[in-house]
Design a protein around this motif. Structure first.
Motif, PDB file in Angstrom:
ATOM      1  N   GLY A 225      -6.489   7.017  -1.435  1.00 59.30           N
ATOM      2  CA  GLY A 225      -5.597   6.089  -2.112  1.00 59.30           C
ATOM      3  C   GLY A 225      -6.225   5.145  -3.106  1.00 59.30           C
ATOM      4  O   GLY A 225      -5.632   4.117  -3.434  1.00 59.30           O
ATOM      5  N   GLU A 226      -7.423   5.449  -3.603  1.00 53.81           N
ATOM      6  CA  GLU A 226      -8.146   4.487  -4.421  1.00 53.81           C
ATOM      7  C   GLU A 226      -8.128   4.762  -5.921  1.00 53.81           C
ATOM      8  O   GLU A 226      -8.735   4.017  -6.682  1.00 53.81           O
ATOM      9  CB  GLU A 226      -9.613   4.430  -3.987  1.00 53.81           C
TER      10      GLU A 226
ATOM     11  N   ALA B 149     -10.677  -2.156  -4.376  1.00 50.12           N
ATOM     12  CA  ALA B 149     -11.541  -2.977  -3.531  1.00 50.12           C
ATOM     13  C   ALA B 149     -11.302  -4.457  -3.757  1.00 50.12           C
ATOM     14  O   ALA B 149     -11.215  -5.237  -2.802  1.00 50.12           O
ATOM     15  CB  ALA B 149     -13.005  -2.623  -3.799  1.00 50.12           C
ATOM     16  N   ILE B 150     -11.206  -4.889  -5.009  1.00 47.63           N
ATOM     17  CA  ILE B 150     -11.065  -6.316  -5.291  1.00 47.63           C
ATOM     18  C   ILE B 150      -9.663  -6.805  -4.918  1.00 47.63           C
ATOM     19  O   ILE B 150      -9.473  -7.998  -4.638  1.00 47.63           O
ATOM     20  CB  ILE B 150     -11.356  -6.614  -6.786  1.00 47.63           C
ATOM     21  N   THR B 151      -8.674  -5.902  -4.887  1.00 45.50           N
ATOM     22  CA  THR B 151      -7.307  -6.293  -4.554  1.00 45.50           C
ATOM     23  C   THR B 151      -7.061  -6.320  -3.055  1.00 45.50           C
ATOM     24  O   THR B 151      -6.526  -7.294  -2.513  1.00 45.50           O
ATOM     25  CB  THR B 151      -6.295  -5.339  -5.216  1.00 45.50           C
TER      26      THR B 151
ATOM     27  N   LEU C 250      -0.670   2.035  -9.949  1.00 43.35           N
ATOM     28  CA  LEU C 250      -0.106   1.723  -8.637  1.00 43.35           C
ATOM     29  C   LEU C 250      -0.900   0.622  -7.941  1.00 43.35           C
ATOM     30  O   LEU C 250      -0.323  -0.192  -7.209  1.00 43.35           O
ATOM     31  CB  LEU C 250      -0.068   2.985  -7.774  1.00 43.35           C
ATOM     32  N   ILE C 251      -2.198   0.580  -8.167  1.00 43.72           N
ATOM     33  CA  ILE C 251      -3.007  -0.503  -7.606  1.00 43.72           C
ATOM     34  C   ILE C 251      -2.622  -1.822  -8.255  1.00 43.72           C
ATOM     35  O   ILE C 251      -2.517  -2.856  -7.577  1.00 43.72           O
ATOM     36  CB  ILE C 251      -4.502  -0.219  -7.801  1.00 43.72           C
ATOM     37  N   VAL C 252      -2.386  -1.803  -9.573  1.00 42.62           N
ATOM     38  CA  VAL C 252      -1.987  -3.025 -10.279  1.00 42.62           C
ATOM     39  C   VAL C 252      -0.628  -3.512  -9.780  1.00 42.62           C
ATOM     40  O   VAL C 252      -0.396  -4.724  -9.643  1.00 42.62           O
ATOM     41  CB  VAL C 252      -1.968  -2.784 -11.799  1.00 42.62           C
TER      42      VAL C 252
ATOM     43  N   LEU D  28       0.806  -1.225   0.000  1.00 36.54           N
ATOM     44  CA  LEU D  28       0.000   0.000   0.000  1.00 36.54           C
ATOM     45  C   LEU D  28       0.840   1.277   0.000  1.00 36.54           C
ATOM     46  O   LEU D  28       0.279   2.370  -0.146  1.00 36.54           O
ATOM     47  CB  LEU D  28      -0.921   0.022   1.228  1.00 36.54           C
ATOM     48  N   GLN D  29       2.139   1.153   0.148  1.00 36.92           N
ATOM     49  CA  GLN D  29       2.958   2.348   0.368  1.00 36.92           C
ATOM     50  C   GLN D  29       2.979   3.292  -0.838  1.00 36.92           C
ATOM     51  O   GLN D  29       2.973   4.521  -0.677  1.00 36.92           O
ATOM     52  CB  GLN D  29       4.379   1.944   0.758  1.00 36.92           C
TER      53      GLN D  29
END
Length: 462
Positions: free
Chosen positions: A280-281, A354-356, A286-288, A61-62
């Motif tokens: 952070g959403e 959300a799914i991650t 970055l989420i990937v 998450l950083q």
């Protein structure tokens, strides 16, 4: 390392002093991995205890924290018509973001961990590590202007009633971070959904938006930055630029469809996440990166993630098929929302986050391999329906994940039932096949004996 371990051990308080020993144990287990492993049995023997497993999620998450901190400042100055370039006023944006994020982060952990410590000391056990991830997730799913008192109450509600009431870490049936978010949403629905909440430091006065005056932290930075000639915040309080809107792409899409979104944001802004929203959403790349990290390290279940991606695409394509081929100004907003391309739907909002990071919570998700596929599929399928069909709430993952948290044991139950029926059927078929083989073998033996008798009779002239 042994010398350091022995040094730390010298400060271990007596177990009778529950609060002091609980505090010491929390820091001791954070510094050192378990000193005992399973000797017998089939358990895997390694140093990856629960605390270190949770730390892997926090590490993933950083990048979102870094980006979210900068984006808070970026959105604030865009509203004022200042430093509109991505790198313009970079230090000022980061400092502004830190001033907003740090109090949220501190309140989250002081309240959440404080309750964890109290329960651990009262019950005489070690501090549980589950809040490490919840404490890292909660700031990222909150608006940057969330009042700290509301945040504290929401966290207390989530930890006490959503976790400790069920027995603590590993016993809760709902995702703790989402319980805090849902409490905020339903307790303060009009404020939490307003445009001004998504961009920090902007207030609506009458029909106009204004920047709130800066506080002592901003002025302290100005005092230091003035020495080095850096850009300063100033006094604040000025009006925002004409035509500015703090609405998120989803808020616009729910009323005007993709054409309305394009009038305010570019696809590049939506993809990279330089848009208003929760802290952070928003950043897809970055989420990937975090998703790949969790899958490769096997911290998160790829079945839940890929099941969710499939469910999202199925729901989005179904809505595309329902939507009219041609959209006009008179077309209802719901059909304009349905007509948005699935990949654009996926980039908007917080589905990938959300799914991650939410749906893959191992405690509140399904346990069976097939159950994880079904669980992830239904989260995405139901969540997109809530996003598009519910005019009061143009997002659906919080509600769909909590709903499927509730039904995860039921999903596993039916998966177990199906497996048992399939095995029973296979066993019955194998038993029947075995009986047929035995019967045929017996008939062949009788046939062989008759043939032998006939052969002997012919040889004797009978």
């Amino acid at each position: 390392m042994k010398a350091l371990h022995d040094f730390v051990k010298k400060f271990e308080p007596a177990k009778e002093n529950k609060i002091a020993h609980t505090t010491y144990d929390a820091f001791y287990t954070f510094l050192f991995q378990p000193d005992s492993v399973t000797v017998d049995g089939t358990h895997i023997k390694d140093g990856m205890d629960l605390k270190r497993l949770m730390v892997q999620v926090v590490l993933a998450l950083q990048l979102l924290y870094v980006f979210g901190t900068w984006n808070i400042g970026h959105q604030h100055f865009i509203a004022l018509g200042l430093h509109s370039g991505l790198l313009e006023g970079f230090l000022l944006k980061v400092v502004y973001g830190l001033i907003q994020v740090l109090p949220i982060f501190i309140v989250t952990h002081v309240v959440g961990l404080g309750i964890e410590f109290l329960y651990a000391a009262k019950n005489g056990h070690s501090v549980e590590e589950g809040f490490l991830v919840s404490g890292a997730l909660i700031p990222l799913i909150m608006p940057p202007d969330i009042p700290l008192l509301w945040l504290a109450v929401a966290i207390a509600f989530a930890v006490v009633l959503g976790k400790e009431a069920f027995g603590g870490t590993g016993m809760n049936i709902w995702n703790v971070a989402l319980l805090a978010r849902v409490f905020i949403f339903f307790a303060y629905p009009t404020t939490i959904s307003g445009d001004e909440v998504w961009v920090s430091g902007i207030e609506k006065i009458g029909t106009e938006y204004y920047a709130a005056s800066y506080n002592f932290a901003h002025h302290a930075f100005d005092a230091v930055s003035g020495i080095f000639g850096y850009t300063q915040f100033g006094l604040g309080g000025q009006a925002v630029v004409d035509g500015w809107t703090g609405a998120t792409p989803l808020g616009i899409a729910a009323k005007e469809g993709w054409s309305g979104v394009e009038a305010v944001y570019t696809e590049s802004q939506i993809f990279w996440g330089t848009i208003p929203g929760s802290i952070g959403e928003s950043s897809v790349p970055l989420i990937v990166v975090g998703m790949i990290f969790l899958i490769v390290t096997r911290i998160a279940s790829y079945r839940v993630i890929f099941g969710g991606l499939i469910g999202f695409m199925v729901a989005a394509l179904m809505m595309n098929a329902i939507a009219p081929a041609e959209l006009t100004a008179e077309t209802p907003g719901i059909f304009k929302f349905m007509a948005i391309h699935p990949l654009r739907q996926m980039a908007m909002g917080s589905f990938l986050f959300a799914i991650t990071f939410m749906a893959t919570d191992p405690v509140s998700s399904a346990d069976t391999p097939m159950g994880k596929w079904i669980y992830g599929f239904l989260i995405a399928f139901i969540g997109l329906i809530i996003r598009v069909m519910n005019p009061a709430y143009p997002e659906g993952w919080m509600l769909s994940i909590l709903l499927m948290n509730t039904f995860a044991p039921l999903i596993d139950h039916y998966v177990y039932e199906a497996n048992m029926k399939r095995r029973a059927k296979r066993t019955h078929a194998m038993a029947k096949q075995r009986d047929e083989i035995i019967t045929k073998r017996g008939e062949m033996e009788v046939f062989d004996e008759d043939s032998e008798y006939k052969a002997v009779g012919n040889a004797g002239g009978y």
